[in-house]
Design an enzyme around this catalytic site. Structure first.
Site, PDB file in Angstrom:
ATOM      1  CE  LYS A   1      -4.804  -1.820   1.236  1.00  8.18           C
ATOM      2  NZ  LYS A   1      -5.661  -2.734   2.001  1.00  8.18           N
TER       3      LYS A   1
ATOM      4  CB  THR B   1      -0.914   0.009   1.236  1.00  5.74           C
ATOM      5  OG1 THR B   1      -1.641  -1.220   1.259  1.00  5.74           O
ATOM      6  CG2 THR B   1      -1.881   1.182   1.187  1.00  5.74           C
TER       7      THR B   1
ATOM      8  CE  LYS C   1       1.648   1.998   4.920  1.00  2.00           C
ATOM      9  NZ  LYS C   1       1.244   1.099   3.858  1.00  2.00           N
TER      10      LYS C   1
END
Ligand code: NAP
Length: 289
Positions: A172, A97, A240
């Site tokens: 995503k 990701t 994150k």
């Protein structure tokens, strides 16, 4: 196309994915910064490479499953990085990701080497990676995806082509924005339930079977109730993802205020020492207040 595959990154997700590539009968080279994590895979037939370049050498498909932009940049483009070892005509798949901006840069670097990039981040967590039941969210050309499909199928239950390179990364981040906000609000809601005098099990049962219920709600509330923070998804990685989501939405002139609030809760859990625990531990600083 030859079936030499390389996978870079053997963390929570990469280890399960590598194991399914071996079960799928592929000849597999593995690289991990911490080589010791490769032992079980080597016993199962994988070849351990000492650098990403060595892993990528001769592979028709090279897959990255790394923590974040910095890790991905290091492994693909650092000294003895995977791009250096990649063959002309290879398909490079970034499943970490990461930000769409980094995917765009990496796609350009891959093209300069005569290779083609697919971004293919995944939904599903540790258990789905181990069971070969991930969903790949893919950006890139139909032709490259067609060539990569047998490899992706060995690790997944579903493969969705969303558009040109970068589309998987965008999808995503939207997915994880919605997950991160839900986990943060569940942490607040459950802390409230615990202090409200309500019966906790009964209250959770009402919520699970009502409109707020979701697979994520069920899984995470159970971990929060049991104080079970064995890692499925590292708390620091959700922090994150919320940061990347916020930055990416800003490019579309959308201000993700809820992402920022959720990220604040995850950040304070990091400051309290929960970075390396499962993201469900985001509730602990709230309980301690
Ligand atoms: P993880 O267990 O933390 O593994 C991270 C991997 O990145 C490890 O192989 C680690 O190597 C490597 N790495 C980190 N920094 C590096 C650096 N500077 N240079 C080289 N290698 C570095 O993470 P994960 O849970 O497998 O997640 C991998 C990716 O998938 C992340 O982008 C995550 O957001 C995403 N993801 C995770 C889940 C989940 O539920 N866990 C689900 C979907 C997507 P070492 O072993 O040496 O530390």
């Amino acid at each position: 196309m030859a079936d030499h595959i390389a996978i870079l990154g053997l963390g929570t997700m990469g280890a399960g994915m590598a194991s399914n590539l071996l079960k799928g009968g592929f000849s597999l080279a593995v690289y991990n910064r911490t080589a010791a994590k490769a032992h079980a895979l080597v016993s199962a037939g994988a070849r351990l490479a000492s650098t990403p370049a060595e892993a990528a050498k001769g592979a028709s498909i090279v897959i990255g499953m790394l923590a974040d932009d910095a890790a991905s940049r290091e492994v693909w483009t650092g000294k003895y990085g995977a791009l250096e070892g990649s063959s002309h005509g290879a398909i490079l798949i970034e499943s970490s990701t990461v930000s769409p901006a980094w995917i765009a840069e990496l796609a350009g670097l891959a093209a300069k080497r005569g290779a083609e990039l697919l971004d293919a981040p995944v939904t599903g967590s540790r258990m789905q990676a181990e069971a070969g039941q991930l969903t790949f969210l893919v950006g890139g050309s139909e032709k490259a995806l067609e060539a990569a499909t047998p490899v992706l199928q060995s690790m997944s239950k579903q493969i969705v082509l969303l558009g040109p390179v970068g589309s998987g990364a965008k999808m995503k981040l939207i997915n994880n924005f919605l997950c991160g906000v839900q986990v943060a609000s569940l942490a607040e809601g459950l802390t409230w339930i615990e202090r409200s005098g309500l019966n906790r099990e009964q209250a959770l049962s009402v919520l699970k079977s009502g409109a707020p219920g979701s697979p994520l709600f069920s899984a995470i509330s159970e971990r929060m109730v049991n104080h079970d923070y064995a890692v499925n998804f590292l708390l620091r990685l959700m922090t994150k993802d919320l940061a990347y989501a916020h930055a990416e939405a800003t490019n579309c002139d959308v201000d993700l205020k809820t992402a920022e609030v959720a990220r604040g809760l995850f950040q304070s859990a990091i400051e309290k020492g929960f970075a390396e625990e499962d993201m469900a531990a985001v509730i602990e600083p709230l309980r301690a207040k």
